[in-house]
Design an enzyme around this catalytic site. Sequence first.
Site, PDB file in Angstrom:
ATOM      1  N   ASP A  69       0.812  -1.214   0.000  1.00  0.00           N
ATOM      2  CA  ASP A  69       0.000   0.000   0.000  1.00  0.00           C
ATOM      3  C   ASP A  69       0.847   1.266   0.000  1.00  0.00           C
ATOM      4  O   ASP A  69       2.069   1.230   0.188  1.00  0.00           O
ATOM      5  CB  ASP A  69      -0.955  -0.002   1.208  1.00  0.00           C
ATOM      6  CG  ASP A  69      -0.268  -0.384   2.525  1.00  0.00           C
ATOM      7  OD1 ASP A  69       0.970  -0.425   2.561  1.00  0.00           O
ATOM      8  OD2 ASP A  69      -0.967  -0.632   3.514  1.00  0.00           O
ATOM      9  N   ASN A 138      -7.617  -2.503  14.135  1.00  0.00           N
ATOM     10  CA  ASN A 138      -8.998  -2.828  13.777  1.00  0.00           C
ATOM     11  C   ASN A 138      -9.073  -4.015  12.821  1.00  0.00           C
ATOM     12  O   ASN A 138     -10.103  -4.275  12.223  1.00  0.00           O
ATOM     13  CB  ASN A 138      -9.689  -1.597  13.160  1.00  0.00           C
ATOM     14  CG  ASN A 138      -8.996  -1.125  11.893  1.00  0.00           C
ATOM     15  OD1 ASN A 138      -8.012  -1.715  11.448  1.00  0.00           O
ATOM     16  ND2 ASN A 138      -9.501  -0.060  11.299  1.00  0.00           N
ATOM     17  N   HIS A 140      -7.241  -4.390  10.021  1.00  0.00           N
ATOM     18  CA  HIS A 140      -6.944  -4.131   8.602  1.00  0.00           C
ATOM     19  C   HIS A 140      -5.654  -4.833   8.184  1.00  0.00           C
ATOM     20  O   HIS A 140      -4.746  -5.036   8.989  1.00  0.00           O
ATOM     21  CB  HIS A 140      -6.964  -2.640   8.251  1.00  0.00           C
ATOM     22  CG  HIS A 140      -5.835  -1.804   8.743  1.00  0.00           C
ATOM     23  ND1 HIS A 140      -6.022  -0.631   9.425  1.00  0.00           N
ATOM     24  CD2 HIS A 140      -4.500  -1.935   8.616  1.00  0.00           C
ATOM     25  CE1 HIS A 140      -4.863  -0.085   9.704  1.00  0.00           C
ATOM     26  NE2 HIS A 140      -3.903  -0.864   9.228  1.00  0.00           N
ATOM     27  N   GLU A 145      -9.611  -1.765   5.079  1.00  0.00           N
ATOM     28  CA  GLU A 145     -10.262  -1.427   6.338  1.00  0.00           C
ATOM     29  C   GLU A 145     -11.517  -2.267   6.550  1.00  0.00           C
ATOM     30  O   GLU A 145     -12.078  -2.803   5.585  1.00  0.00           O
ATOM     31  CB  GLU A 145     -10.659   0.060   6.310  1.00  0.00           C
ATOM     32  CG  GLU A 145      -9.484   1.022   6.232  1.00  0.00           C
ATOM     33  CD  GLU A 145      -8.777   1.222   7.572  1.00  0.00           C
ATOM     34  OE1 GLU A 145      -8.842   0.316   8.436  1.00  0.00           O
ATOM     35  OE2 GLU A 145      -8.164   2.284   7.757  1.00  0.00           O
TER      36      GLU A 145
HETATM   37  C1  GLP Z   1      -0.475   0.531   8.649  1.00  0.00           C
HETATM   38  C2  GLP Z   1      -0.157  -0.306   7.401  1.00  0.00           C
HETATM   39  C3  GLP Z   1      -0.372  -1.777   7.629  1.00  0.00           C
HETATM   40  C4  GLP Z   1       0.244  -2.182   8.951  1.00  0.00           C
HETATM   41  C5  GLP Z   1      -0.435  -1.463  10.074  1.00  0.00           C
HETATM   42  C6  GLP Z   1       0.074  -1.857  11.457  1.00  0.00           C
HETATM   43  O1  GLP Z   1      -1.766   1.047   8.680  1.00  0.00           O
HETATM   44  N1  GLP Z   1      -0.890   0.089   6.244  1.00  0.00           N
HETATM   45  O2  GLP Z   1       0.177  -2.504   6.548  1.00  0.00           O
HETATM   46  O3  GLP Z   1       0.131  -3.575   9.116  1.00  0.00           O
HETATM   47  O4  GLP Z   1      -0.241  -0.077   9.893  1.00  0.00           O
HETATM   48  O5  GLP Z   1       1.161  -1.088  11.820  1.00  0.00           O
HETATM   49  P1  GLP Z   1       2.147  -1.422  12.997  1.00  0.00           P
HETATM   50  O6  GLP Z   1       2.974  -2.576  12.530  1.00  0.00           O
HETATM   51  O7  GLP Z   1       2.962  -0.181  13.171  1.00  0.00           O
HETATM   52  O8  GLP Z   1       1.318  -1.755  14.174  1.00  0.00           O
END
Ligand code: GLP
Length: 251
Positions: A69, A138, A140, A145
């Site tokens: 993404d 959440n 995702h 989402e």
């Molecule tokens: C972002 C990314 C996700 C990631 C998520 C969790 O929103 N788009 O790909 O898995 O955050 O992030 P973290 O690993 O910092 O908890």
Amino acid sequence: MTMKIMIGKDYADMSRKAAHVVSATVTLHPDCVLGLATGSTPIGMYQQLIKWYEAGDLSFETVQSVNLDEYVGLGAESDQSYRYFMNENLFNHININPTHTSVPNGLAADISAECERYDRHIDELGGVDLQVLGIGNNGHIGFNEPSEVFEKRTNHVHLAQKTIEANARFFTSIDEVPKSAVTMGIKSIMQAKAILLLASGEGKKEIMEAALFGPITPKVPASILQLHPNLIVAGDEAALSLVTKNHPELF
Ligand code: GLP
């Protein structure tokens, strides 16, 4: 059950275990397609891979990568973009060919054309061999989402308020967090030959239980991973504490 759960005693241990999975894939299939993720969770795994590359144990010379993404409105020059993150945290430190790395273009003038181009690119590569995923609070994955339906293809998403709040820690103020993103869809993720889901910390324990053992619903996008034939989970004890408590028979 086709799910394999690896528990690291802490973040560093979990990161090493996860790096072993990536390393095995690259070693067995030097021209593999890696699906890569951003967020804080995979950083330790990337650092371990860099160490093995520096030691001469691992080469990315013929590897291709596709990232999950990108924020809409941010480009490679912006230090909050996912392209910048990947360059800084991995690509600049290993021998991957920069032209073999793909991140959706958040600056594309026509975002829906960019989504189509990204899907075509993944198809041309023959799909993803190993998809690395983090998980949002959440549920995702990528930026898919919680929703009423699983979006199949690469799509333009409006970020949930919870995601904007969670990601604000990387920006100077919450107002700077982009409101939308381009994300690989659930179909490309689910068609990966193997999936490596990472989770670290106490804050992820409820969502890990819901994602891995709750109902399969687009309201918890990661729950679809229960249907994947080759799902590998690498978590630390804190992130998996509810899973180990509620499903002791698996351990
Ligand atoms: C972002 C990314 C996700 C990631 C998520 C969790 O929103 N788009 O790909 O898995 O955050 O992030 P973290 O690993 O910092 O908890």
